[in-house]
Write a protein that holds these residues in place. Sequence first.
Motif, PDB file in Angstrom:
ATOM      1  N   PRO A   1     155.662  93.286 -59.136  1.00 10.97           N
ATOM      2  CA  PRO A   1     155.429  93.168 -57.695  1.00 10.97           C
ATOM      3  C   PRO A   1     154.502  91.996 -57.363  1.00 10.97           C
ATOM      4  N   PHE A   2     154.824  91.309 -56.254  1.00  5.89           N
ATOM      5  CA  PHE A   2     153.998  90.184 -55.813  1.00  5.89           C
ATOM      6  C   PHE A   2     154.002  90.133 -54.287  1.00  5.89           C
ATOM      7  N   THR A   3     152.876  89.783 -53.733  1.00  7.02           N
ATOM      8  CA  THR A   3     152.749  89.731 -52.267  1.00  7.02           C
ATOM      9  C   THR A   3     153.648  88.679 -51.623  1.00  7.02           C
TER      10      THR A   3
ATOM     11  N   LEU B   1     153.506  97.636 -54.185  1.00  3.53           N
ATOM     12  CA  LEU B   1     152.073  97.334 -54.084  1.00  3.53           C
ATOM     13  C   LEU B   1     151.348  98.442 -53.327  1.00  3.53           C
TER      14      LEU B   1
ATOM     15  N   GLY C   1     151.207  99.594 -57.386  1.00  2.00           N
ATOM     16  CA  GLY C   1     151.810  98.717 -58.390  1.00  2.00           C
ATOM     17  C   GLY C   1     150.938  97.502 -58.671  1.00  2.00           C
ATOM     18  N   SER C   2     151.013  97.031 -59.922  1.00  2.00           N
ATOM     19  CA  SER C   2     150.240  95.857 -60.342  1.00  2.00           C
ATOM     20  C   SER C   2     150.824  95.415 -61.672  1.00  2.00           C
ATOM     21  N   LEU C   3     150.323  94.317 -62.200  1.00  2.00           N
ATOM     22  CA  LEU C   3     150.802  93.866 -63.507  1.00  2.00           C
ATOM     23  C   LEU C   3     150.452  94.906 -64.585  1.00  2.00           C
TER      24      LEU C   3
ATOM     25  N   TYR D   1     154.560  83.486 -60.962  1.00  2.00           N
ATOM     26  CA  TYR D   1     153.575  83.107 -61.972  1.00  2.00           C
ATOM     27  C   TYR D   1     152.151  83.589 -61.674  1.00  2.00           C
ATOM     28  N   ASN D   2     151.774  83.674 -60.402  1.00  2.00           N
ATOM     29  CA  ASN D   2     150.342  83.848 -60.132  1.00  2.00           C
ATOM     30  C   ASN D   2     149.687  85.075 -60.780  1.00  2.00           C
ATOM     31  N   PRO D   3     150.305  86.259 -60.702  1.00  2.00           N
ATOM     32  CA  PRO D   3     149.645  87.403 -61.357  1.00  2.00           C
ATOM     33  C   PRO D   3     149.446  87.172 -62.866  1.00  2.00           C
TER      34      PRO D   3
ATOM     35  N   HIS E   1     146.664  84.541 -63.263  1.00  2.00           N
ATOM     36  CA  HIS E   1     145.360  85.118 -62.914  1.00  2.00           C
ATOM     37  C   HIS E   1     144.828  85.996 -64.048  1.00  2.00           C
TER      38      HIS E   1
END
Lengths: 271, 408
Positions: free
Chosen positions: A53-55, A72, A76-78, A103-105, A108
């Motif tokens: 999941p990503f914003t 989310l 949910g998260s990485l 890519y960002n999660p 990060h």
Amino acid sequence: MSRIATRFDALHREGRAGLVTFVTAADPDIETSAAILVGLAEAGADVIEIGMPFTDPMADGPAIQAASIRALAAGGSLTVTLDLVRRFRRSDNETPIVLMGYYNPIYHRGVATFLEEATEAGVDGLIVVDLPPEEDDELCLPAREAGLDFIRLATPTTDEKRLPAVLANTSGFLYYVSIAGITGTASAMASDVGAAVQRLKTSTDLPVAVGFGVKTPSQAASIARVADAVVVGSAIVDAIAKAPEGEAVNAAKTIVAALAKGVRDARKVAA
Amino acid sequence: MSERPNSFRNGPDERGRFGIFGGRFVAETLMPLILDLEKAWDDARKDPAFAAQIADLGTHYIGRPSPLYYAERLSDELGGARIYLKRDELNHTGSHKINNCIGQILLAMRMGKTRIIAETGAGQHGVATATVCARFGLPCVVYMGAKDIERQAPNVFRMRLLGAEVVPVTAGAGTLKDAMNEALRDWVANVENTYYLIGTAAGPHPYPAMVRDFQSVIGTETRTQILEMAGRLPDLVVAAVGGGSNAIGLFHPFLDDPSVAITGVEAGGEGLEGNLHCASLTAGSPGVLHGNRTYLLQDGDGQILEGHSISAGLDYPGIGPEHSWLKETGRVSYVPIGDEDALAAFQLLARTEGILPALEPAHALAHVADVAPTMGRDQIIVMNLCGRGDKDVHTVAAALDARVQKAN
């Protein structure tokens, strides 16, 4: 041999195309999502793609955007995504799992940490939409080094000049996006897809999976006649979203079973 | 960044990077187009005919050069440094955004593109894009967050008058970041004929460098003008940063003048303690969004946070990548200014100089008001007045009203 290569070998021996199914991790909630993953494999999914999941899912259409937002909101998260993979692996050590997202999660969290956790959890491959070959040193090369497949998207805009760059570090399979656009919108003509797959096949020995806009068993079947695998995402995610309370797992299994039948019967019908 | 570079004006490198920032983090469908754009831009920038076309439209359509104005009453009131305002709010369409739009639409036509899309926050970039599309007869679709459509109604009407289709975006919080996602989705589905006219110095390479070059006319003019008016370079240049296009346009020609201090002013919103701000450089961390690596507002899982500012134009959780690099090299300082101080500065300029600034440069002005009194009368500050405040009158009225009611 990796789980992905093993699975495509087996499909090749069976003489049929594979079904690659996409769902978003933690959609509609974490527990249901865990049950859906098991259900997908039972219903006939040959490869499972799990959306991280990503914003800001810039390459996705409304169905998968909504799934990301639901996931989310449900926590949910990485971390949760990787936990879901671990849980799935307790009962299924064969179905390949590909994480798909942005890519960002990963960035990060730290690429090295992520790769360690992903391989330990039982992930087999990665599709990271916003990492073109120009950025291969970010994640693609370290992932290959860590033993994960890095699956790249080829699109109708990938011309002869561009194709070698796209193929250079791709492994596992090649994902042909049959339309220029976002997920879950228009669908391509099977004849166009067939020609495109043939063109790709002259440049690579990798299996070619085709997706974007495949919604029905008959569409899946027509793609299955010309490609090594069919990818279905938005239609499954939609079925989960529209299922009555408590019915999401059954809804996902029902549509995947129908798609799997379409894919499995495709070449028999053709022959 | 351990070593100080020989020049701060050489970026980006061939991969589109400023240090670790920038790059080309886009979907494969867009990559061939991004590479085409880079090539077209490389050709155009070397073509004297292209430069002449921009200069001609600059003079006769935009109204360049914009004046550099010595704000005497403001300087007297603050009682310190002499303050000069670069009057880019006097441009056609009321902000600096038109500088970039003229350049990019000429490039789009060179590339044979027949449809223009854009994202907008405050609506200034949307208006500027709709304007150049009307001027050159190209269809225009502007993506705008639903919340921004509400708070910037006059600009929405202006865009529609100019013939643009304004598409409300309800995803997320309905602000600039969501509008940019939607514009990218349109682009990926219409790559053949469509040109994405990005409004700020962000996005995948070559946009950050290209937008900077189109906006550098601000700093280039300012340099010449201040040397004529004051006989020397300023001690400090200041601009507001949202995505950072007006700021990089002013800053870039001064980056290699060590005597010139440079400050970018971010939206501090309601304070940096919570999430109600847009200070990505002060309170964010490096991440990847909208095609580039840069400082972002994000949570522990790398999910992007919604920013907040009274100014719709600063309400973006990222920042142009060159600013991220300038921050890390220490060449430019970045400071936050909150909603309250921006409102006070808005009124200060109205009262002392008869100028209504947009809320974006009102942030820059609030910082100028903080530091000018600590400087000597012989010192010079140049601030970019990058937009006019007419569009913000209703927002300011509502905010002041609410504060009066609270006080009673």
